[in-house]
Scaffold this motif. Structure first.
Motif, PDB file in Angstrom:
ATOM      1  N   CYS A 252      -0.598   2.103  -2.697  1.00 38.38           N
ATOM      2  CA  CYS A 252      -1.832   2.160  -1.907  1.00 38.38           C
ATOM      3  C   CYS A 252      -1.837   3.354  -0.963  1.00 38.38           C
ATOM      4  O   CYS A 252      -2.591   4.302  -1.151  1.00 38.38           O
ATOM      5  CB  CYS A 252      -2.059   0.866  -1.127  1.00 38.38           C
TER       6      CYS A 252
ATOM      7  N   HIS B 160       0.197  -5.605  -1.029  1.00 37.64           N
ATOM      8  CA  HIS B 160      -0.420  -4.896  -2.160  1.00 37.64           C
ATOM      9  C   HIS B 160       0.214  -3.527  -2.408  1.00 37.64           C
ATOM     10  O   HIS B 160      -0.417  -2.631  -2.947  1.00 37.64           O
ATOM     11  CB  HIS B 160      -1.942  -4.786  -1.962  1.00 37.64           C
TER      12      HIS B 160
ATOM     13  N   CYS C 234       0.606  -2.328   4.532  1.00 34.25           N
ATOM     14  CA  CYS C 234      -0.543  -1.444   4.735  1.00 34.25           C
ATOM     15  C   CYS C 234      -1.410  -2.084   5.808  1.00 34.25           C
ATOM     16  O   CYS C 234      -1.415  -3.303   5.977  1.00 34.25           O
ATOM     17  CB  CYS C 234      -1.277  -1.301   3.407  1.00 34.25           C
TER      18      CYS C 234
ATOM     19  N   THR D 147      -4.387  -2.702   5.757  1.00 31.98           N
ATOM     20  CA  THR D 147      -5.335  -3.664   5.180  1.00 31.98           C
ATOM     21  C   THR D 147      -4.738  -5.076   5.187  1.00 31.98           C
ATOM     22  O   THR D 147      -5.455  -6.057   5.397  1.00 31.98           O
ATOM     23  CB  THR D 147      -5.723  -3.228   3.752  1.00 31.98           C
TER      24      THR D 147
HETATM   25 ZN    ZN Z   1      -3.585  -0.685   1.421  1.00 31.19          ZN
END
Ligand code: ZN
Ligand code: CXF
Length: 382
Positions: free
Chosen positions: A185, A77, A56, A58
């Motif tokens: 996510c 994650h 991701c 992030t």
């Molecule tokens: Zn994420």
């Protein structure tokens, strides 16, 4: 994976699980594959053997700036795997269960009690800061030295994770974990934006700014609610093509077209009644507000640098426009993820269309490919 008993005075005390994982040593450093030593799962924790983990943006943001999650540490994650052992008090999963990993939450605060764990009072420290165990009881070490873990309650760029029980969602034994990993996510963030927040109906003109994993998931989710118009905006032709496959009625190539003019044209001058901005760009957010219809709503999800401001023309707000933000699709993973797993099993959620697979050793390549738009959703398969 190897497990060896740690013994004190010849007495067997507990197991250390070892296996490969990726650490980032500091801001801007690449992913580095090392041997990780994992502690036993503590109260409320679960030892998971990872089968796959999605990437991701992030993860890449933390890798780039080394904050807020502290480095050296283990990111990742969107994990998916099989439960090996559970710590004291764990009741929702058992050894052998297949699980998808999402975000964690306390389960006790008012937002958690009201079914909004993405707004848990302790969401930021539990998920983004990680390290819930405190500095003296690190779950993860490299050559005996502690490294930061528990990113989103999981730190899943590793063959094993000491995960928070509340980050885990049980799925059936037949579930294809490598395909489903990104549900944790990216997919719930996009789907939740449409199903939990914007909730388009047949008379809506919807725009999605940015057709990455979150934007494309939002387009798929919006399309199921059959809005009058569903416009995807991006700068990459292949992503706009995917957006059409997932249900966009129109696309705008922001690299060659005048976006506000095209939105005005497509909506007969009305503007968008609902817009979802995934870009984290103040200019795009402001343009989305300017292109919103009277009474329209713009929902922001992109993570910008702390202190970034979004310039909004105030008189536009007087036309009943609303601007709001959302985290993790305001989803309850325990409810939304099983629903999406069932839709995928029924052939209605084409997750495979977004993905490209990599080995753990190829993690840095996967990150570079995502950064350069080569793939929407890289998935590490262990
Ligand atoms: Zn994420
Ligand atoms: C983000 C959402 C906002 C804060 C940090 C994490 N979500 C997922 O990657």
């Amino acid at each position: 994976m190897r497990q060896r008993p740690l013994s004190l005075n010849g007495e067997r005390k507990h197991m250390t699980t070892t296996g490969r994982g990726a650490i980032v040593r500091g801001a801007g450093a690449p992913f580095e594959i090392v041997e990780l030593e994992l502690d036993e799962p503590g109260a409320g924790e679960v030892l998971v053997r990872l089968v796959a983990t999605g990437l991701c943006h992030t993860d890449l943001g933390v890798q780039a700036i080394g904050a807020p999650f502290a480095l050296p540490g283990v990111l990742g994650h969107e994990g998916a795997g099989v439960v090996e052992r559970v710590g004291p008090g764990v009741t929702s999963v058992a050894p052998g269960d297949q699980v998808l990993m999402s975000f964690t939450s306390c389960g006790d605060c008012a937002p958690c009690a009201a079914g909004h764990p993405a707004y848990c009072a302790t969401w930021f420290p539990r998920n983004v800061l990680g390290d819930v165990r405190g500095p003296d009881s690190a779950a993860t070490r490299v050559a005996g030295e502690p490294v930061h873990s528990h990113f989103f309650g999981q730190s899943a760029f590793a063959e094993h994770s000491i995960a928070d029980e509340r980050a885990l969602v049980r799925v059936g034994p037949g579930a294809d974990l490598a395909v489903l990993a990104p549900l944790g996510c990216g997919v719930i963030t996009g789907v939740g934006a449409m199903w939990n927040s914007l909730r388009p109906g047949p008379s809506d003109a919807v725009a999605v700014y940015g057709a990455g994993a979150v934007g494309l998931s939002a387009i798929w989710a919006a399309a199921r609610r059959k809005p009058a118009q569903l416009v995807a905006i991006d700068r990459v032709a292949e992503r706009l093509e995917l957006a059409r496959e997932l249900g966009a009625t129109d696309t705008i190539d922001a690299s060659t077209e005048d976006v506000p003019a095209r939105i005005a044209e497509l909506t007969g001058g009305r503007g968008t009644t609902l817009a979802f901005d995934t870009t984290a760009s103040p200019a795009v957010g402001a343009a989305a507000m300017a292109s919103a219809a009277v009474g329209g709503t713009v929902l922001i999800v992109g993570v910008a640098a702390p202190g970034t401001e979004l310039p909004v023309e105030m008189t536009g707000l007087l036309l009943g426009k609303s601007l709001r933000g959302i985290t993790m699709g305001d989803a309850d993973p325990q409810a939304l993820i099983p629903e999406l797993v069932a839709l995928h099993a029924a052939g209605e959620l084409p997750l495979e269309r977004l993905q490209r697979r990599y080995s753990l050793a190829e993690l840095q390549q996967a990150a570079d490919d995502m950064h350069h738009g080569v793939t929407v959703k890289p998935v590490i398969v262990f």
